[in-house]
Design an enzyme around this catalytic site. Sequence first.
Site, PDB file in Angstrom:
ATOM      1  N   CYS A 189      -0.521  -0.672  15.937  1.00  0.00           N
ATOM      2  CA  CYS A 189      -0.414  -0.546  14.478  1.00  0.00           C
ATOM      3  C   CYS A 189      -1.123  -1.694  13.773  1.00  0.00           C
ATOM      4  CB  CYS A 189       1.062  -0.511  14.079  1.00  0.00           C
ATOM      5  SG  CYS A 189       1.301  -0.374  12.304  1.00  0.00           S
ATOM      6  N   CYS A 196       5.693  -6.169   8.423  1.00  0.00           N
ATOM      7  CA  CYS A 196       6.623  -5.502   9.338  1.00  0.00           C
ATOM      8  C   CYS A 196       6.912  -6.437  10.502  1.00  0.00           C
ATOM      9  CB  CYS A 196       5.996  -4.209   9.861  1.00  0.00           C
ATOM     10  SG  CYS A 196       7.111  -3.226  10.885  1.00  0.00           S
ATOM     11  N   SER A 208       9.532   7.374  16.135  1.00  0.00           N
ATOM     12  CA  SER A 208       8.236   7.032  16.727  1.00  0.00           C
ATOM     13  C   SER A 208       8.468   6.796  18.209  1.00  0.00           C
ATOM     14  CB  SER A 208       7.674   5.779  16.051  1.00  0.00           C
ATOM     15  OG  SER A 208       7.495   6.037  14.685  1.00  0.00           O
ATOM     16  N   CYS A 254       3.302   8.563   0.953  1.00  0.00           N
ATOM     17  CA  CYS A 254       3.703   7.760   2.102  1.00  0.00           C
ATOM     18  C   CYS A 254       4.019   6.366   1.539  1.00  0.00           C
ATOM     19  CB  CYS A 254       2.519   7.743   3.066  1.00  0.00           C
ATOM     20  SG  CYS A 254       2.746   6.734   4.510  1.00  0.00           S
ATOM     21  N   CYS A 260      -2.570   7.122   9.501  1.00  0.00           N
ATOM     22  CA  CYS A 260      -1.429   6.497  10.172  1.00  0.00           C
ATOM     23  C   CYS A 260      -1.765   5.170  10.805  1.00  0.00           C
ATOM     24  CB  CYS A 260      -0.981   7.378  11.321  1.00  0.00           C
ATOM     25  SG  CYS A 260       0.217   8.534  10.870  1.00  0.00           S
ATOM     26  N   CYS A 290       4.405  -3.299  16.782  1.00  0.00           N
ATOM     27  CA  CYS A 290       3.860  -2.233  17.638  1.00  0.00           C
ATOM     28  C   CYS A 290       2.380  -2.517  17.898  1.00  0.00           C
ATOM     29  CB  CYS A 290       4.036  -0.866  16.969  1.00  0.00           C
ATOM     30  SG  CYS A 290       5.758  -0.431  16.714  1.00  0.00           S
ATOM     31  N   GLU A 294       0.812  -1.199   0.000  1.00  0.00           N
ATOM     32  CA  GLU A 294       0.000   0.000   0.000  1.00  0.00           C
ATOM     33  C   GLU A 294       0.851   1.257   0.000  1.00  0.00           C
ATOM     34  OE1 GLU A 294      -4.141  -1.263   2.112  1.00  0.00           O
ATOM     35  OE2 GLU A 294      -2.433  -0.894   3.383  1.00  0.00           O
ATOM     36  N   GLY A 343       6.083  -1.241   7.102  1.00  0.00           N
ATOM     37  CA  GLY A 343       7.481  -1.660   7.190  1.00  0.00           C
ATOM     38  C   GLY A 343       8.302  -0.746   8.075  1.00  0.00           C
ATOM     39  N   GLU A 344       9.449  -1.269   8.494  1.00  0.00           N
ATOM     40  CA  GLU A 344      10.392  -0.478   9.281  1.00  0.00           C
ATOM     41  C   GLU A 344      11.574  -0.150   8.361  1.00  0.00           C
ATOM     42  OE1 GLU A 344      10.975   1.174  12.202  1.00  0.00           O
ATOM     43  OE2 GLU A 344      12.911   1.476  11.255  1.00  0.00           O
TER      44      GLU A 344
HETATM   45  N1  SAH Z   1       8.076   1.576  11.119  1.00  0.00           N
HETATM   46  C1  SAH Z   1       8.207   2.980  11.023  1.00  0.00           C
HETATM   47  C2  SAH Z   1       7.380   3.627   9.941  1.00  0.00           C
HETATM   48  C3  SAH Z   1       5.982   3.135   9.728  1.00  0.00           C
HETATM   49  S1  SAH Z   1       4.711   3.669  10.815  1.00  0.00           S
HETATM   50  C4  SAH Z   1       7.963   3.616  12.375  1.00  0.00           C
HETATM   51  O1  SAH Z   1       7.648   2.914  13.300  1.00  0.00           O
HETATM   52  O2  SAH Z   1       8.147   4.813  12.482  1.00  0.00           O
HETATM   53  C5  SAH Z   1       4.525   5.382  10.581  1.00  0.00           C
HETATM   54  C6  SAH Z   1       4.056   6.123  11.827  1.00  0.00           C
HETATM   55  O3  SAH Z   1       2.698   5.803  12.138  1.00  0.00           O
HETATM   56  C7  SAH Z   1       4.853   5.752  13.062  1.00  0.00           C
HETATM   57  O4  SAH Z   1       5.122   6.902  13.822  1.00  0.00           O
HETATM   58  C8  SAH Z   1       3.910   4.846  13.801  1.00  0.00           C
HETATM   59  O5  SAH Z   1       4.226   4.762  15.149  1.00  0.00           O
HETATM   60  C9  SAH Z   1       2.592   5.525  13.513  1.00  0.00           C
HETATM   61  N2  SAH Z   1       1.423   4.692  13.775  1.00  0.00           N
HETATM   62  C10 SAH Z   1       1.294   3.371  13.580  1.00  0.00           C
HETATM   63  N3  SAH Z   1       0.073   2.958  13.941  1.00  0.00           N
HETATM   64  C11 SAH Z   1      -0.598   4.058  14.346  1.00  0.00           C
HETATM   65  C12 SAH Z   1      -1.915   4.271  14.831  1.00  0.00           C
HETATM   66  N4  SAH Z   1      -2.782   3.277  14.954  1.00  0.00           N
HETATM   67  N5  SAH Z   1      -2.262   5.528  15.140  1.00  0.00           N
HETATM   68  C13 SAH Z   1      -1.393   6.552  14.998  1.00  0.00           C
HETATM   69  N6  SAH Z   1      -0.144   6.406  14.550  1.00  0.00           N
HETATM   70  C14 SAH Z   1       0.258   5.167  14.239  1.00  0.00           C
END
Ligand code: SAH
Length: 340
Positions: free
Chosen positions: A117, A110, A212, A103, A331, A114, A90, A157-158
């Site tokens: 997420c 991933c 993050s 984005c 996000c 988290c 995506e 992804g990270e």
């Molecule tokens: N893996 C990377 C990039 C992908 S996530 C990272 O962790 O930064 C992109 C951003 O979206 C990150 O800051 C992540 O913490 C945030 N994110 C993920 N799930 C979310 C959610 N449910 N609500 C708000 N932000 C979220």
Amino acid sequence: MKNIKDYPLDVLKEEIKQMGEKPYRAEQIFQWLYVEKVKSFDDMTNLSLALREKLKQHYTICNFQILKKQESKDGTKKYLLDVLDGNAIETVLMEYSYGKTICVSSQVGCKMGCKFCASTGIPFVRSLTAGEIVEQILTVEQDTGERISNVVFMGIGEPLDNYENVVNSIRIINHPKGLAIGARHISISTSGIVPRIYDLAKENIQCTLSISLHATSNEKRSKMMPINQKYPIEQLIQACKDYIAMTNKRVSFEYALAKDNNDNREDAKQLVQLLKGMLCHVNLIPINPIENGKFSKSSNENIIDFRDYLNEHGIVATIRRELGSDIDAACGQLRKKNLK
Ligand code: SAH
């Protein structure tokens, strides 16, 4: 076969030299790929027919198919792209006053897990190549007919778990003869893989680093982000301080506010303590609740209060606008399953 879009210009020159061709041919190819944006070697009309044939034998030009596209009321577009091996990824395009921001995903799935997420729970499949990251931009530009001005590595992804490919993709995106998107318009977002933050500081790429963070104590952060057990907050913040010292660049911290979890005055106070004196910016994100998730969104009042407290105490903080939530493109909502 190799994907011709996997190579930054200097590496492509080496490749082309090895084929017994002059390195300037690589510049011509680069121009066709990223300025003219052609979809086949046959269109590279200033290369000899023989060279075009040779290129076809050695390389593919990976052209993604759009499997599905959804458009939000606010103009955000979410694409499901076929990456040509049976997997789909995506990519989201957002409209801001300062331009179009894409984005991009850096991996299929991933590994970070988290808890808040939507990618969590979907198996990790593989990392994307540099060309597959760049191709997301080309596909969306072609679909919309408009130039993309900003790139954020905030899709699935990270990015720092796919370090080399991400850095190579940035070298193509950023190169004046490539997509020519300025490094200041490119952000890498990471859950905090500390050793790679040091590597990135040494790359001499001027892109923005976003961390993050989401919590200020190890206890709380580990509950939200398992990676914190490996690289706890003290190490992460030290890496950010070193990154700032090495690059002279401001670091951005993402902080997703979840009701009664990390959104009260005490949390704000601790955040001020943690970030005091750092060249940084805090991006507050109203958390997007996910299916069966235990986090819910903070009230608007709380979010504004949190921001004001930070600003009053010398930490520059803004609230991120929520875009595309009606199409599950906000996000952390990207999830292949939704689209199938
Ligand atoms: N893996 C990377 C990039 C992908 S996530 C990272 O962790 O930064 C992109 C951003 O979206 C990150 O800051 C992540 O913490 C945030 N994110 C993920 N799930 C979310 C959610 N449910 N609500 C708000 N932000 C979220």
